[in-house]
Design an enzyme around this catalytic site. Structure first.
Site, mmCIF file in Angstrom:
data_model
loop_
_atom_site.group_PDB
_atom_site.id
_atom_site.type_symbol
_atom_site.label_atom_id
_atom_site.label_comp_id
_atom_site.label_asym_id
_atom_site.label_seq_id
_atom_site.Cartn_x
_atom_site.Cartn_y
_atom_site.Cartn_z
ATOM 1 N N CYS A 73 0.813 -1.223 0.000
ATOM 2 C CA CYS A 73 0.000 0.000 0.000
ATOM 3 C C CYS A 73 0.844 1.270 0.000
ATOM 4 O O CYS A 73 0.377 2.325 -0.430
ATOM 5 C CB CYS A 73 -0.923 0.024 1.221
ATOM 6 N N HIS A 112 -9.239 2.936 -2.207
ATOM 7 C CA HIS A 112 -7.798 2.764 -2.007
ATOM 8 C C HIS A 112 -7.200 1.908 -3.120
ATOM 9 O O HIS A 112 -7.086 0.693 -2.992
ATOM 10 C CB HIS A 112 -7.608 2.110 -0.629
ATOM 11 N N CYS A 127 -0.202 2.783 6.308
ATOM 12 C CA CYS A 127 0.278 1.444 6.643
ATOM 13 C C CYS A 127 0.486 0.647 5.362
ATOM 14 O O CYS A 127 -0.119 0.924 4.329
ATOM 15 C CB CYS A 127 -0.705 0.730 7.555
#
Length: 414
Positions: free
Chosen positions: A92, A370, A400
């Site tokens: 991510c 996302h 994160c």
């Protein structure tokens, strides 16, 4: 050391990441990457023969998202062949890392003009994923699994909520706030400066606005949603009898039979398709080419934390990058912390004792989605746009990443 400047930032709308439902899902990932690269070139009259590198983030690098998407997207966009390209994976956190590496190349004097960014089409990666073998804990390496058991991320989010005593009401309230802020931002055109429409190959419009937000979301509507990740607890992940739940309770036995499951579709990040690009240059390059910098990259940092809980590195990453910049939490006007799950943002706010009005001012991933490898670059652009809108000076972006990591970056509006 030379300065690294952000000249411009663009992103696509985020399309629902489901084949047959999302407006971008029929496109090739390289086409989405080419869309933002073309926009960054055209908006800045960029001579792409002078681009030293395209540094790209893509987490799931397989199939259509493999083969160095940064280079291939640049070629698809019509960039000069001299503009090289590389694609990286920090899960991510990839989209922050691409900008950080671009800044490092420029600040070291090795390069003068880099386009950073990323792309992820979750509508595509969902069709190729193996739920029993997530990329952060390959089933073939049982030695690593024994050393650092790593579970499904939603299970980790519920584990953190349980350990921290963060209840369902708190995570749902943050999700409602995210939706409300995203609606306000869209209604007021706060995303318009960076938002680039996506067109099909035949020139017809594919998507020109974020399509994931659900502005009618309320505490009442969220209360009717069933939690999701309790259903993952007993899913086997190998032939040794390990389950997603066991991956957490092996290291945190106090959670055995006591997990408080609070996350569901409404307070977790949305599955979407999207891409973003950021133009980073030296002062000399900007002056020579008549480009007006919008921001200065002040500091970057990377931090690792417990791989089993996986999602807790943003707080130490923020502390690290603030120390590098010689700043305090009070100096930051805009915080962007990716809402991978509501508990990540909630813990970030609580641990750093932040003013909630400074955090994810225009909503976050629970409302907007996302797109894994692109999100970090999207958030940097969002922070820059908000600093310009509000007159703020400093923005901090962190998120994160699987494996228990978090990159962080601080920018200063010019």
């Amino acid at each position: 050391m030379a300065e690294a400047y952000i000249i411009d930032a663009v992103r696509t709308p985020r399309g629902i990441g489901k084949v047959g439902k999302g407006s971008l899902a029929h496109l090739h990932p390289q086409h989405l990457g080419a869309t933002v690269l073309s926009a960054i070139r055209d908006r800045n009259n960029l001579d792409t023969a002078t681009v030293d590198d395209v540094i790209w983030g893509t987490s799931s690098q397989r199939g259509a998202q493999g083969a160095d998407m940064g280079r291939m997207s640049a070629l698809d966009a019509g960039f000069d062949v001299k503009a090289s390209g590389v694609t990286l994976d920090r899960f991510c956190g990839s989209g922050i890392t691409t900008v950080s590496l671009a800044a490092a190349q420029i600040m070291s004097g090795m390069e003068d003009c880099v386009v950073a960014g990323g792309c992820e089409m979750m509508s595509y990666t969902a069709s190729t994923a193996d739920p029993k073998n997530p990329p952060m804990m390959d089933a073939g390496n049982l030695h690593l699994r024994e050393m650092h058991p790593q579970s499904q991320q939603g299970v980790c989010a519920d584990a953190i909520a349980t350990l921290e005593g963060i209840d369902r009401e708190a995570v749902d309230q943050l999700a409602v706030t995210s939706q409300q802020r995203a609606k306000r931002a869209m209604d007021e055109g706060r995303f318009d400066k960076s938002l680039i429409p996506v067109y099909n190959r035949d020139g017809t419009l594919a998507l020109d606005k974020d399509e994931f937000p659900r502005p009618s979301t309320t505490m009442e509507s969220l209360s009717g949603l069933k939690t999701v990740f309790n259903m993952f607890m007993e899913i086997p992940v190998d032939d040794q009898g390990n389950t997603y739940g066991a991956m957490v309770t092996k290291k945190y036995p106090q959670l055995e039979g006591k997990m408080n499951h609070v996350h569901h579709a409404g307070n977790s990040s949305g599955v979407v398709d999207g891409a973003a690009a950021i133009l980073v240059t030296s002062k000399e390059y900007a002056d020579k080419n008549g480009l007006k910098p919008r921001a200065r990259i002040v500091a970057t940092a990377n931090m690792g934390d417990d791989p089993t809980l996986m999602l807790n590195a943003p707080v130490p990453a923020a502390k690290k990058v603030l120390e590098k910049a010689g700043l305090t939490t009070d100096d930051i006007d805009v915080y962007e912390i990716n809402e991978a799950f509501s508990v990540v943002a909630e813990k970030f706010i609580r641990d750093l004792k932040l003013d909630r009005e400074k955090v994810n001012i225009n909503g976050g991933a629970m409302a907007l989605g996302h797109p894994i490898g692109a999100t970090g670059s999207i958030l940097i652009g969002t922070a820059l746009d908000e600093l310009e809108r509000s007159g703020g000076r400093y923005g901090l972006v962190t998120m994160c990443a699987a494996g228990g990591m978090a990159p962080a970056i601080i920018i200063e509006r010019i």
